[in-house]
Structure formats: structure tokens, C-alpha cells
Design a protein around this motif. Structure first.
Motif, PDB file in Angstrom:
ATOM      1  N   PHE A 117      48.660  28.786  23.066  1.00  0.00           N
ATOM      2  CA  PHE A 117      49.372  30.671  22.355  1.00  0.00           C
ATOM      3  C   PHE A 117      50.418  31.441  22.757  1.00  0.00           C
ATOM      4  O   PHE A 117      51.075  32.312  22.323  1.00  0.00           O
ATOM      5  CB  PHE A 117      48.154  30.718  22.881  1.00  0.00           C
ATOM      6  CG  PHE A 117      47.519  33.160  22.471  1.00  0.00           C
ATOM      7  CD1 PHE A 117      47.684  33.536  21.184  1.00  0.00           C
ATOM      8  CD2 PHE A 117      47.994  33.839  23.561  1.00  0.00           C
ATOM      9  CE1 PHE A 117      47.642  34.605  21.270  1.00  0.00           C
ATOM     10  CE2 PHE A 117      48.006  35.120  22.937  1.00  0.00           C
ATOM     11  CZ  PHE A 117      47.300  35.715  21.930  1.00  0.00           C
ATOM     12  N   LEU A 118      50.421  31.382  24.826  1.00  0.00           N
ATOM     13  CA  LEU A 118      51.715  32.076  24.742  1.00  0.00           C
ATOM     14  C   LEU A 118      53.242  31.265  24.845  1.00  0.00           C
ATOM     15  O   LEU A 118      54.382  32.593  24.649  1.00  0.00           O
ATOM     16  CB  LEU A 118      51.770  31.533  26.615  1.00  0.00           C
ATOM     17  CG  LEU A 118      50.321  32.143  27.508  1.00  0.00           C
ATOM     18  CD1 LEU A 118      50.774  31.877  28.540  1.00  0.00           C
ATOM     19  CD2 LEU A 118      50.377  34.158  26.439  1.00  0.00           C
ATOM     20  N   MET A 119      53.087  30.188  23.850  1.00  0.00           N
ATOM     21  CA  MET A 119      54.597  29.278  23.552  1.00  0.00           C
ATOM     22  C   MET A 119      54.824  30.172  22.381  1.00  0.00           C
ATOM     23  O   MET A 119      55.731  30.399  21.470  1.00  0.00           O
ATOM     24  CB  MET A 119      55.006  28.248  22.871  1.00  0.00           C
ATOM     25  CG  MET A 119      54.074  27.351  24.670  1.00  0.00           C
ATOM     26  SD  MET A 119      55.991  27.722  25.535  1.00  0.00           S
ATOM     27  CE  MET A 119      56.830  26.528  24.423  1.00  0.00           C
ATOM     28  N   ALA A 120      53.555  30.610  21.717  1.00  0.00           N
ATOM     29  CA  ALA A 120      53.529  31.039  20.193  1.00  0.00           C
ATOM     30  C   ALA A 120      53.688  32.880  20.642  1.00  0.00           C
ATOM     31  O   ALA A 120      55.297  33.487  19.262  1.00  0.00           O
ATOM     32  CB  ALA A 120      52.327  30.905  18.974  1.00  0.00           C
ATOM     33  N   TYR A 121      53.626  34.006  21.590  1.00  0.00           N
ATOM     34  CA  TYR A 121      54.049  34.965  21.725  1.00  0.00           C
ATOM     35  C   TYR A 121      54.749  35.409  23.042  1.00  0.00           C
ATOM     36  O   TYR A 121      53.859  35.303  23.680  1.00  0.00           O
ATOM     37  CB  TYR A 121      52.199  35.961  21.551  1.00  0.00           C
ATOM     38  CG  TYR A 121      51.495  35.217  20.469  1.00  0.00           C
ATOM     39  CD1 TYR A 121      51.947  36.868  19.052  1.00  0.00           C
ATOM     40  CD2 TYR A 121      50.629  34.737  20.299  1.00  0.00           C
ATOM     41  CE1 TYR A 121      51.853  35.585  17.812  1.00  0.00           C
ATOM     42  CE2 TYR A 121      50.250  34.412  18.521  1.00  0.00           C
ATOM     43  CZ  TYR A 121      50.810  34.909  17.745  1.00  0.00           C
ATOM     44  OH  TYR A 121      50.104  34.655  16.751  1.00  0.00           O
ATOM     45  N   PRO A 122      55.814  34.833  23.060  1.00  0.00           N
ATOM     46  CA  PRO A 122      56.711  35.516  24.095  1.00  0.00           C
ATOM     47  C   PRO A 122      56.499  37.013  25.064  1.00  0.00           C
ATOM     48  O   PRO A 122      56.628  37.184  26.090  1.00  0.00           O
ATOM     49  CB  PRO A 122      58.087  35.128  23.698  1.00  0.00           C
ATOM     50  CG  PRO A 122      57.966  34.437  22.757  1.00  0.00           C
ATOM     51  CD  PRO A 122      56.425  34.667  22.209  1.00  0.00           C
ATOM     52  N   GLY A 123      55.847  37.449  24.402  1.00  0.00           N
ATOM     53  CA  GLY A 123      55.841  38.875  24.789  1.00  0.00           C
ATOM     54  C   GLY A 123      54.600  39.219  25.583  1.00  0.00           C
ATOM     55  O   GLY A 123      54.359  40.383  26.346  1.00  0.00           O
ATOM     56  N   LEU A 124      53.593  38.171  25.771  1.00  0.00           N
ATOM     57  CA  LEU A 124      52.227  38.357  26.126  1.00  0.00           C
ATOM     58  C   LEU A 124      52.466  37.053  27.513  1.00  0.00           C
ATOM     59  O   LEU A 124      52.525  36.146  27.926  1.00  0.00           O
ATOM     60  CB  LEU A 124      51.248  37.777  25.078  1.00  0.00           C
ATOM     61  CG  LEU A 124      50.760  38.535  23.878  1.00  0.00           C
ATOM     62  CD1 LEU A 124      50.023  37.867  22.815  1.00  0.00           C
ATOM     63  CD2 LEU A 124      50.251  39.855  24.441  1.00  0.00           C
ATOM     64  N   ASP A 125      51.348  37.031  28.405  1.00  0.00           N
ATOM     65  CA  ASP A 125      50.625  36.909  30.006  1.00  0.00           C
ATOM     66  C   ASP A 125      49.675  37.041  29.465  1.00  0.00           C
ATOM     67  O   ASP A 125      48.306  38.243  29.288  1.00  0.00           O
ATOM     68  CB  ASP A 125      51.449  38.155  30.826  1.00  0.00           C
ATOM     69  CG  ASP A 125      53.075  37.785  31.165  1.00  0.00           C
ATOM     70  OD1 ASP A 125      53.691  37.126  30.124  1.00  0.00           O
ATOM     71  OD2 ASP A 125      53.719  39.321  30.442  1.00  0.00           O
ATOM     72  N   VAL A 126      48.988  35.789  29.981  1.00  0.00           N
ATOM     73  CA  VAL A 126      47.533  35.517  30.388  1.00  0.00           C
ATOM     74  C   VAL A 126      47.536  35.567  31.770  1.00  0.00           C
ATOM     75  O   VAL A 126      47.871  34.639  32.774  1.00  0.00           O
ATOM     76  CB  VAL A 126      46.419  34.444  29.650  1.00  0.00           C
ATOM     77  CG1 VAL A 126      45.284  34.050  30.186  1.00  0.00           C
ATOM     78  CG2 VAL A 126      46.537  35.139  27.960  1.00  0.00           C
ATOM     79  N   GLN A 127      45.544  35.557  32.249  1.00  0.00           N
ATOM     80  CA  GLN A 127      45.592  36.124  33.659  1.00  0.00           C
ATOM     81  C   GLN A 127      44.162  35.681  33.540  1.00  0.00           C
ATOM     82  O   GLN A 127      43.194  35.969  33.626  1.00  0.00           O
ATOM     83  CB  GLN A 127      45.899  37.476  34.608  1.00  0.00           C
ATOM     84  CG  GLN A 127      44.677  36.567  36.065  1.00  0.00           C
ATOM     85  CD  GLN A 127      44.010  37.917  36.430  1.00  0.00           C
ATOM     86  OE1 GLN A 127      43.272  39.204  35.925  1.00  0.00           O
ATOM     87  NE2 GLN A 127      45.322  38.141  37.494  1.00  0.00           N
ATOM     88  N   LEU A 128      44.337  34.196  33.994  1.00  0.00           N
ATOM     89  CA  LEU A 128      43.094  32.803  33.685  1.00  0.00           C
ATOM     90  C   LEU A 128      42.467  32.415  35.016  1.00  0.00           C
ATOM     91  O   LEU A 128      42.788  32.155  35.613  1.00  0.00           O
ATOM     92  CB  LEU A 128      43.313  32.172  32.938  1.00  0.00           C
ATOM     93  CG  LEU A 128      42.336  30.707  32.903  1.00  0.00           C
ATOM     94  CD1 LEU A 128      41.308  31.257  31.920  1.00  0.00           C
ATOM     95  CD2 LEU A 128      42.623  29.119  32.602  1.00  0.00           C
ATOM     96  N   ARG A 129      41.065  33.211  34.860  1.00  0.00           N
ATOM     97  CA  ARG A 129      40.477  33.006  36.509  1.00  0.00           C
ATOM     98  C   ARG A 129      39.537  32.183  35.941  1.00  0.00           C
ATOM     99  O   ARG A 129      38.312  32.204  35.494  1.00  0.00           O
ATOM    100  CB  ARG A 129      39.543  34.085  37.002  1.00  0.00           C
ATOM    101  CG  ARG A 129      40.799  34.990  37.399  1.00  0.00           C
ATOM    102  CD  ARG A 129      39.675  36.354  38.149  1.00  0.00           C
ATOM    103  NE  ARG A 129      39.345  37.073  37.489  1.00  0.00           N
ATOM    104  CZ  ARG A 129      38.309  38.478  38.531  1.00  0.00           C
ATOM    105  NH1 ARG A 129      38.700  38.063  39.278  1.00  0.00           N
ATOM    106  NH2 ARG A 129      36.979  38.497  37.585  1.00  0.00           N
ATOM    107  N   LEU A 130      39.328  30.933  36.356  1.00  0.00           N
ATOM    108  CA  LEU A 130      37.893  29.392  36.104  1.00  0.00           C
ATOM    109  C   LEU A 130      37.181  29.918  37.237  1.00  0.00           C
ATOM    110  O   LEU A 130      37.785  29.604  38.478  1.00  0.00           O
ATOM    111  CB  LEU A 130      38.940  28.050  36.396  1.00  0.00           C
ATOM    112  CG  LEU A 130      40.048  27.993  35.581  1.00  0.00           C
ATOM    113  CD1 LEU A 130      40.404  26.568  35.147  1.00  0.00           C
ATOM    114  CD2 LEU A 130      39.498  28.612  33.594  1.00  0.00           C
ATOM    115  N   ILE A 131      35.781  29.979  37.074  1.00  0.00           N
ATOM    116  CA  ILE A 131      34.732  30.155  38.107  1.00  0.00           C
ATOM    117  C   ILE A 131      33.841  28.861  37.790  1.00  0.00           C
ATOM    118  O   ILE A 131      33.579  28.643  36.630  1.00  0.00           O
ATOM    119  CB  ILE A 131      34.095  31.942  37.718  1.00  0.00           C
ATOM    120  CG1 ILE A 131      34.574  33.121  37.939  1.00  0.00           C
ATOM    121  CG2 ILE A 131      33.339  31.520  38.360  1.00  0.00           C
ATOM    122  CD1 ILE A 131      34.597  34.323  37.244  1.00  0.00           C
TER     123      ILE A 131
END
Length: 317
Positions: A117-131
């Protein structure tokens, strides 16, 4: 009916259902009670079904109205997602999306999907927390994060849920265990086998099998290990300790490699459980960024998830 009119019609219907009267629904909208009543009448005529039983002080949904409400919620969510996606795609989306998710699913499936997803949308960032626990069943962290992924039955909350993928659970064991103890051909043989099970908080559909047309709880006679973590049960099954009843999103790769053997799947995978994999968010309009990611994940994981498709002969037609 154009999409905006349909959205307004469905939203008004749901307002009447929740508020319990035309007057209360009218206060939520720039309408009079009589105008609300006329629009509900028009909706009932269009559907050819009575949605509400009216009385002097309140309106109550009919069985048809309750059934229609479930569909209406889904249609309304899809229309809003479609609008958000169209807006997002009209210009390059930017910003941060914050997500909480269960560790096992996050490592295996969510993280690779988000990378794509991030490769397709260079302007977006994701903060992923795995619990490493059941994630935020009441949505208490929402507000701190934009989305929470939930696997299993949903808690009774006012959160908005977006189904991402169905969940299928099957029995499995290592080839070594089956050589040592034999292959069960029917769920009623399970009490003669060793098992691996959840400790305390077991999934509601674990060890349920259809026998003689009824769903029955049938478990192995001896539990060699119990744990509160699905990966622990997986590793114990790989070690040959016993039979486990686990979701295909967790064990699919081991089935493909032959490290685990599926049981009772001669006719393919069993049907999905009533619960599945969902994304939860707060009520109200989600950001266009979150809607864009939700649509991406829905397409990536459904309608038949890639981990089920990879099972080849076991996959559903």
C-alpha cells in the motif's frame, strides 16, 4: 436514485430505527416529523415491505425492518467508502495512518499488505503497532489510533466495523503425530486423541463440528498443551504434540509445505465462521486516508483470502 439521495434515505431509516420515533429522528435532521414519515413511507413502497410498526408514541422495527437494517448499514458504509476513495484518488493522498493489530496476523499478512500500500501511495505513512493479545475489544485506543484490527466476534459497541476477510478454522496435526496415533476420519474420534487448546478464553467456534446435521462441541480427550496464544498452539502442533483447531490464516503456509496435515477436509475447506477479521474505527466520517487503506485491505484479503486460495485443492470453488 443517485448515490447522495440513497445515502440520505438509508441514514434517515437508521436514525428512525435507533431513535425509536419520527420526531426524534427529525431532530437529528433538518426535517419535520411528517416529512420523516413520508420518506419512510416512500422507502417501504419502494421495497414492497413494511419496515416499522407505528404507534402513537413510538415506531418499532418489524422483522423485515431489522433484516433490512443490517444490509442498510453495509450499503451505507460502502457508499461512504466509495466517496472517500474517489476524493482520495482525485489528488495525491498525504498523512499518517495509525493502526493497532494482533501480532500473529500482523506479521504474516498485514505488514506485507501495508508495505504494498505504501509503495502505491508515496505521500502516506503508517504507524503499525502489533499487540500480543486480543486487541482493544471495546475500541478504547481509538482516538489514539485510527484503526484497530479485530479477529473474532465483535464486542457490542457503537464502533464502525469494516469486514476485511472471512475466517475458516480447521483441524490439523503433524505427519509424525498421525503416523504415531493414526488419522481420525470423523470428529467423534477426537476423544481418542491428544489435543492442543486455548487456555481459558477460547474462541467461540473452536472444536465445533457439524455431526448429524447439528453443530457439536467435540474435543480431544487429553490436552497436551493449553495456551493463551495461537502461535504457541501452532508450534506445538508442528512438534507433533497433538491435534489443533486453528485458523487457515495462521497455518496455511505449513499446510502448503506439508508440515501440517488438514483433517476432515476431503470436500474442501469448511464454510467460514460467522465471525471474521474486521477493522474498527470510531463513528463519524473516517479520514480519506483510512478509507483508502480499508478499501485496499478489503481487496487484498477478500472475498476469498489469499491464504485460502494458496491451499489449492482445499480451496473453496
Amino acid at each position: 436514485m443517485n448515490p447522495d439521495a440513497l445515502t440520505e434515505q438509508l441514514a434517515l431509516f437508521l436514525d428512525v430505527l435507533e431513535a425509536g420515533s419520527f420526531s426524534a429522528a427529525a431532530r437529528r435532521n433538518p426535517l419535520t416529523p411528517s416529512a420523516v414519515a413520508r420518506r419512510i413511507d416512500a422507502l417501504e413502497r419502494a421495497l414492497g415491505s413494511t419496515l416499522f410498526v407505528r404507534s402513537t408514541h413510538a415506531v418499532k422495527a418489524t422483522p423485515a425492518g431489522l433484516a433490512f437494517a443490517e444490509r442498510a448499514k453495509r450499503v451505507l458504509a460502502e457508499l461512504r467508502l466509495a466517496r472517500a476513495e474517489a476524493v482520495s484518488l482525485s489528488s495525491a493522498p498525504e498523512g499518517l495512518i495509525r493502526i493497532d493489530a494482533p501480532s500473529p496476523f500482523g506479521r504474516r499478512h498485514l505488514a506485507p499488505a501495508i508495505a504494498e500500500f505504501l509503495m502505491a501511495y508515496p505521500g502516506l505513512d503508517v504507524q503499525l503497532r502489533l499487540i500480543d493479545s486480543f486487541v482493544d475489544m471495546q475500541g478504547e485506543n481509538l482516538g489514539q489510533v485510527d484503526l484497530v484490527l479485530r479477529i473474532g466476534p465483535l464486542a457490542d459497541t457503537r464502533l464502525v466495523s469494516t469486514p476485511l476477510a472471512p475466517m475458516v478454522r480447521i483441524l490439523c496435526a503433524s505427519p509424525e503425530y498421525l503416523r504415531r496415533r493414526g488419522i481420525p476420519r470423523d470428529p467423534r474420534e477426537l476423544p481418542d486423541h491428544d489435543g492442543l487448546d486455548w487456555d481459558a478464553l477460547a474462541p467461540p467456534y473452536a472444536w465445533r463440528f457439524e455431526v448429524d446435521g447439528k453443530l457439536q462441541l467435540i474435543r480431544p480427550g487429553r490436552m497436551r498443551m493449553t495456551a493463551n496464544n495461537a502461535e504457541t498452539l501452532l508450534f506445538s502442533a508442528l512438534a507433533g504434540l497433538g491435534i489443533a483447531h486453528l485458523p487457515t490464516w495462521l497455518i496455511g503456509e505449513y499446510l502448503v509445505r506439508g508440515e501440517l496435515v488438514p483433517l476432515f477436509c476431503d470436500d474442501g475447506l469448511p464454510p467460514p465462521e460467522p465471525s471474521g477479521i474486521y477493522a474498527l474505527r470510531l463513528e463519524g466520517e473516517a479520514s480519506s486516508r483510512s478509507r483508502l487503506l480499508l478499501e485496499f485491505l478489503k481487496n487484498r484479503f477478500g472475498p476469498v483470502p489469499p491464504w485460502d486460495l494458496a491451499l489449492g485443492g482445499l480451496g473453496r470453488a
